[in-house]
Design an enzyme around this catalytic site. Structure first.
Site, PDB file in Angstrom:
ATOM      1  N   PRO A   2      15.214  47.771  75.421  1.00  0.00           N
ATOM      2  CA  PRO A   2      16.566  47.366  75.792  1.00  0.00           C
ATOM      3  C   PRO A   2      17.364  48.526  76.390  1.00  0.00           C
ATOM      4  O   PRO A   2      17.441  49.597  75.802  1.00  0.00           O
ATOM      5  CB  PRO A   2      17.176  46.874  74.479  1.00  0.00           C
ATOM      6  N   GLU A   3      17.920  48.302  77.556  1.00  0.00           N
ATOM      7  CA  GLU A   3      18.801  49.275  78.188  1.00  0.00           C
ATOM      8  C   GLU A   3      20.194  48.640  78.207  1.00  0.00           C
ATOM      9  O   GLU A   3      20.387  47.597  77.591  1.00  0.00           O
ATOM     10  CB  GLU A   3      18.278  49.598  79.606  1.00  0.00           C
ATOM     11  N   HIS A  92       7.840  42.151  60.711  1.00  0.00           N
ATOM     12  CA  HIS A  92       8.553  43.255  61.347  1.00  0.00           C
ATOM     13  C   HIS A  92      10.052  43.253  61.105  1.00  0.00           C
ATOM     14  O   HIS A  92      10.797  43.954  61.786  1.00  0.00           O
ATOM     15  CB  HIS A  92       8.249  43.267  62.844  1.00  0.00           C
ATOM     16  N   ARG A 111       7.975  48.621  66.411  1.00  0.00           N
ATOM     17  CA  ARG A 111       7.606  50.047  66.403  1.00  0.00           C
ATOM     18  C   ARG A 111       8.441  50.920  65.473  1.00  0.00           C
ATOM     19  O   ARG A 111       8.228  52.122  65.399  1.00  0.00           O
ATOM     20  CB  ARG A 111       7.665  50.604  67.822  1.00  0.00           C
TER      21      ARG A 111
END
Length: 276
Positions: A2-3, A92, A111
Site C-alpha cells: 500500500p502506498e 494472519h 509478512r
DNA sequence: CCGAATTCCTGTTGGC
DNA sequence: TGCCAACAGGAATTCG
C-alpha cells in the site's frame, strides 16, 4: 504494498465503519508489531477508548482515539477487516480489536512488517516517525526550490523519490509511474536534474496520485482494500509490472532492472534522457 | 554525515 | 511432480 493512494482508500472505507466504536478489549498475537508496548500494556492502554476519527499522513493511518492516538503503518501487506467478534481468528490476523458492539476490527498482515504505535496526541506530529516526513504531492511547500535543495545528492532519482523525508507517499509502483510520466530514467543522478525536470516531477506526482486515489488504488499481488473492494489503477499502469510489453506511448518493450535493490520498470526510449 | 547494504517476514515463483 | 533457493519490498538499523 500500500502506498499513498491505497492507504487513502483504506482510510475512506474504514472510517465510516468504525467511527464512534469503543474498544472492549484487544488481542495482540504478535508482540513485535506493537513495540515499544507489550501486548499487555497495549491492550490496557487502549481498552475503553473510542475511535473519533481516522486521518492519514503519507502511508501512515492515524486513529484519533478519545485519549490517545494510534499510528498504523501497513508496510507491505497490512490490511484491516471488520468481522463479528464471534468469527474465528484466521492465520494472519495478528491484532484483533474487539468493540463493545460485538464487532471487531482485525489487523491482518502476512509478512508481519506492519507496525501499530500508541502516541500521546500532543506528540504525534512532533516526534518520529511523523516529524521526519517530507511533503505530500499538493502540499504548498512541495516546490521546485525545496526539491532542488533536497536533490543535491549523487544518489539516483529512484531511491530519492522513495525517500519519505523528501516527497511523501510514493512507493515502488508510483515512483516508476511518476518517472515514466516525467520522462526520467530511474538511474539518473538527482543533482543533475534541471528545474524544469523537477517541476515535471511535482506535476506528475500529483497527476499519478490523484488518478490512483480516484480509482481506489492499485490491486496488485495481494493488496485489496479494507472492505475487499478491488482497486482499478492497476489497469492504468504505464510501466510497472509491464516487463516485455509494449510502451503505451512508443511501443518499445518495457524493461525491468534492479535499482537500489528494487524491481524497476521503465521505457528505454521514452526515459532515455534524449530528445526524439 | 552520507549512502549503500542488511534486516525483518512468509507466500509465491522459477529452475532443475 | 517435488524440492528448495530466490524473490517480493518500506523503512529502521547497521556498516563502510
Amino acid at each position: 504494498m500500500p502506498e499513498l493512494p491505497e492507504v487513502e482508500t483504506v482510510r475512506r472505507t474504514l472510517k465510516p465503519a468504525v467511527i464512534g466504536k469503543t474498544f472492549h478489549t484487544i488481542d495482540v498475537r504478535f508482540a513485535r508489531m506493537v513495540l515499544p508496548e507489550t501486548p499487555e500494556s497495549f491492550t490496557e492502554r487502549l481498552k475503553g477508548q473510542t475511535i473519533n476519527d481516522i486521518k492519514r499522513l503519507g502511508k501512515y493511518l492515524i486513529f484519533v482515539l478519545s485519549q490517545d492516538t494510534l499510528l498504523v503503518h501497513l508496510r507491505m501487506e497490512g490490511k484491516f477487516f471488520i468481522k463479528p467478534s464471534s468469527v474465528p481468528i484466521s492465520k494472519h490476523e495478528h491484532v484483533i480489536f474487539y468493540f463493545t458492539d460485538q464487532t471487531s476490527l482485525r489487523y491482518d498482515d502476512v509478512r508481519k512488517f506492519g507496525t501499530l504505535t500508541i502516541k500521546k496526541p500532543a506528540d504525534v506530529y512532533i516526534t518520529p516517525p511523523l516529524s521526519l516526513l517530507g511533503y505530500e504531492p499538493h502540499h504548498p511547500h512541495l516546490t521546485v526550490a525545496y526539491l532542488k535543495e533536497k536533490f543535491a545528492s549523487t544518489r539516483m532519482i529512484k531511491p530519492v523519490l522513495l525517500d519519505q523525508t523528501i516527497i511523501l507517499g510514493l512507493g515502488n509502483i508510483y515512483v516508476d509511474e511518476v518517472l515514466f510520466c516525467a520522462k526520467i530514467k530511474p538511474t539518473q543522478r538527482a543533482h543533475r536534474l534541471s528545474k524544469n525536470t523537477i517541476d515535471k516531477i511535482i506535476t506528475c506526482a500529483e497527476k499519478v496520485i490523484d488518478k490512483a486515489i480516484a480509482l481506489g488504488g492499485s490491486s496488485i499481488r495481494s493488496y485489496t482494500d479494507s472492505l475487499g473492494v478491488t482497486g482499478r489503477f492497476q489497469n492504468e499502469l504505464m510501466v510497472h509490472l509491464r516487463q516485455g510489453e509494449p510502451c503505451k506511448v512508443c511501443a518499445t518493450p518495457i524493461v525491468k532492472t534492479k535499482v537500489a535493490q528494487r524491481g524497476t520498470y521503465y521505457c528505454p526510449r521514452c526515459q532515455s534522457g534524449r530528445k526524439k
